[in-house]
Design an enzyme around this catalytic site. Structure first.
Site, PDB file in Angstrom:
ATOM      1  N   GLY A 225      -7.696  -7.569  17.508  1.00  0.00           N
ATOM      2  CA  GLY A 225      -7.025  -8.524  18.533  1.00  0.00           C
ATOM      3  C   GLY A 225      -5.499  -8.440  18.020  1.00  0.00           C
ATOM      4  N   HIS A 226      -4.731  -8.897  19.055  1.00  0.00           N
ATOM      5  CA  HIS A 226      -3.195  -9.248  18.390  1.00  0.00           C
ATOM      6  C   HIS A 226      -2.965 -10.636  19.306  1.00  0.00           C
ATOM      7  CE1 HIS A 226      -2.256  -5.603  16.425  1.00  0.00           C
ATOM      8  NE2 HIS A 226      -2.592  -4.699  17.445  1.00  0.00           N
ATOM      9  N   ASP A 227      -1.646 -10.927  18.848  1.00  0.00           N
ATOM     10  CA  ASP A 227      -1.216 -12.531  19.250  1.00  0.00           C
ATOM     11  C   ASP A 227      -1.698 -12.639  20.842  1.00  0.00           C
ATOM     12  OD1 ASP A 227       1.227 -14.368  19.080  1.00  0.00           O
ATOM     13  OD2 ASP A 227       0.710 -13.956  21.082  1.00  0.00           O
ATOM     14  N   ILE A 228      -1.543 -11.803  21.756  1.00  0.00           N
ATOM     15  CA  ILE A 228      -1.803 -11.802  23.182  1.00  0.00           C
ATOM     16  C   ILE A 228      -3.229 -12.416  23.325  1.00  0.00           C
ATOM     17  CG2 ILE A 228      -2.389  -9.510  23.712  1.00  0.00           C
ATOM     18  CD1 ILE A 228      -0.863  -9.922  26.578  1.00  0.00           C
ATOM     19  N   ASN A 229      -4.093 -11.608  22.475  1.00  0.00           N
ATOM     20  CA  ASN A 229      -5.776 -11.894  22.642  1.00  0.00           C
ATOM     21  C   ASN A 229      -5.792 -13.263  22.030  1.00  0.00           C
ATOM     22  OD1 ASN A 229      -5.581  -8.640  21.419  1.00  0.00           O
ATOM     23  ND2 ASN A 229      -6.391  -8.859  23.492  1.00  0.00           N
TER      24      ASN A 229
ATOM     25  N   LEU B 245       0.571  -0.310  -4.809  1.00  0.00           N
ATOM     26  CA  LEU B 245      -0.657  -0.278  -5.335  1.00  0.00           C
ATOM     27  C   LEU B 245      -1.640   0.075  -4.290  1.00  0.00           C
ATOM     28  CD1 LEU B 245      -2.886  -1.117  -7.567  1.00  0.00           C
ATOM     29  CD2 LEU B 245      -3.104  -3.497  -6.518  1.00  0.00           C
ATOM     30  N   ASP B 246      -2.435   0.977  -4.578  1.00  0.00           N
ATOM     31  CA  ASP B 246      -3.432   1.683  -3.688  1.00  0.00           C
ATOM     32  C   ASP B 246      -4.899   0.781  -4.012  1.00  0.00           C
ATOM     33  OD1 ASP B 246      -5.322   2.806  -2.296  1.00  0.00           O
ATOM     34  OD2 ASP B 246      -4.919   4.880  -3.152  1.00  0.00           O
ATOM     35  N   LEU B 247      -5.037  -0.071  -3.117  1.00  0.00           N
ATOM     36  CA  LEU B 247      -6.141  -1.241  -3.320  1.00  0.00           C
ATOM     37  C   LEU B 247      -7.628  -0.413  -3.174  1.00  0.00           C
ATOM     38  CD1 LEU B 247      -4.928  -4.016  -0.796  1.00  0.00           C
ATOM     39  CD2 LEU B 247      -4.925  -3.995  -3.452  1.00  0.00           C
TER      40      LEU B 247
ATOM     41  N   ASP C  25       0.838 -15.559  16.319  1.00  0.00           N
ATOM     42  CA  ASP C  25       1.107 -14.951  14.997  1.00  0.00           C
ATOM     43  C   ASP C  25       1.862 -15.894  14.182  1.00  0.00           C
ATOM     44  OD1 ASP C  25       0.005 -12.422  15.819  1.00  0.00           O
ATOM     45  OD2 ASP C  25       1.734 -11.329  15.841  1.00  0.00           O
TER      46      ASP C  25
ATOM     47  N   ARG D 118       0.913  -1.273   0.018  1.00  0.00           N
ATOM     48  CA  ARG D 118       0.000   0.143  -0.053  1.00  0.00           C
ATOM     49  C   ARG D 118       0.957   1.238   0.167  1.00  0.00           C
ATOM     50  NH1 ARG D 118      -3.443  -1.582   5.180  1.00  0.00           N
ATOM     51  NH2 ARG D 118      -1.353  -2.671   5.566  1.00  0.00           N
TER      52      ARG D 118
END
Length: 389
Positions: free
Chosen positions: A140-144, A74-76, A171, A48
């Protein structure tokens, strides 16, 4: 880059000829695409105009996960961007994305148009909670992800709160690695049937899967009191006199006997039997003994002893560690020391991947490669659908 054949010939890496399209997103997607590149695939990363926001102190010195890829800017969200993606899809065997459910569809590049354009495509969706269920669209992230999968509760010492094990389990282990496994399995099936499919790789599901072996046992005691979570004296980390650490993994009786014999502790039945009721006592005694010498002195004591005793190394020590040095286990990626590709194939040294690309560095080359004319490329650049470095 090939690897040596046992018979003396040169063999390409296993995924040579496989074309992968990475819609650049979060770290696990980038790691999975790096794995494809390390294994020999041709990876086009769609970047992006502006990358995801990252705190300045967390920025890496180099794009280690970008090694071996080429970058199309590329700008999606721009007009005509979905057409570019679909043209790339027509030339690809695997697509991997990490958007939240529904985002790719809104951009016009979800599974339906992609599989219509290329019915044999393997479309990999790597997310935290999966494509359906009440939490599918939650952030969320890995911890979640590892928290709700039951992993985080199991990691930590007795009497202490759970300890996040970096972001390795959700992750990269439960997410990226299983996404790669799923993609490769689906490619095998697609080559047989001619039909591609969607791979729903959920980090939460994957982290839970990594806990499978523990489901063979009844739930144990509180964290830090069990066999492999620092509860046992024979599977623990001990501090040495120089405030370094030694890892002990003497699970089997023969390893334990070698350990306590070397330490001069094997005379008592308590040491030979290592009953669970005695674990706290044995741990205290071992801690006191290991604290009497430096890490280097203990390594000398245990040289050649089959007791599963190793140093706890810092990252800045890895390159000089004899085993890693002998196997060339670390390489330079754009001037930064990083782990070499794994696993290895045949008897060759690990490949030396190309440097990571700058965002948009290969935009023109990639578009030419799928048949775009110079005038069409210039038009896309002019209206900022695509960009180049």
């Amino acid at each position: 880059m090939g690897s040596d054949d046992p018979d003396g010939g040169s063999r390409p890496r296993p995924l040579t000829g496989v074309r992968v399209l990475e819609l650049a997103a979060m770290g696990p997607v980038s790691f999975a695409a790096m794995m494809f590149a390390d294994l020999g695939a041709s990876v086009v990363r769609v970047d992006r105009p502006m990358g995801p926001a990252v705190p300045e102190e967390a920025r890496s010195r180099a794009d280690v996960l970008g090694r071996g890829k080429v970058s199309l800017g590329l700008d999606l969200r721009a007009k005509g961007a979905s057409d570019v993606v679909l043209d790339l899809v027509a030339e690809s065997e695997i697509l991997i994305e990490g958007f939240r459910p529904g985002v790719a569809e809104r951009l016009g590049i979800g599974p339906e148009p992609c599989l219509t354009r290329n019915p044999a495509l393997v479309y990999v969706r790597l997310t935290g909670y999966g494509q359906d269920g009440p939490m599918a669209t939650e952030v969320g992230h890995d911890i979640n992800f590892i928290a709700v999968s039951g992993v985080l509760d199991a990691v930590g010492r007795k009497g202490q709160k759970p300890t996040p094990p970096l972001n390795l389990v959700g992750d990269y282990g439960g997410g990226a690695m299983l996404a790669v496994v799923g993609a490769l399995a689906a490619v095998v099936e697609a080559r047989r049937s001619g039909r591609g499919q969607v791979v729903d790789a959920s980090m939460c599901d994957g982290a839970m899967l990594l806990m499978s072996a523990s489901y063979a046992f009844e739930p144990g005691g509180p964290r830090g009191t069990n066999l492999l979570d620092s509860g046992a004296p024979f599977y623990e980390v001990y501090e040495t006199a120089d405030h370094r650490h030694i890892a002990v993994g003497a699970l089997l009786d023969k390893f334990w006997l070698a350990l306590v014999t070397t330490l001069g502790l094997s005379e008592s039945d308590k040491w030979r039997e290592r009953r669970e009721a005695d674990w706290p006592f044995l741990k205290r005694e071992l801690a006191a003994v290991f604290a009497t010498k430096t890490q280097a002195e203990w390594l000398e004591e245990f040289a050649g002893v089959p007791a599963c005793v190793t140093p706890v190394l810092r990252r800045d020590e890895l390159a000089m560690y004899p085993h890693h040095a002998a196997r060339n286990a670390l390489i330079q990626v754009d001037g930064v020391e990083a782990p070499a590709p794994a696993p290895r194939f045949g008897s060759a040294a690990p490949p030396r991947p190309e440097r990571p690309p700058l965002r948009g560095e290969h935009t023109v080359d990639v578009l030419r490669g799928i048949g775009y004319s110079q005038s069409r490329i210039e038009g896309l650049l002019a209206n900022r659908t695509v960009f180049r470095t």
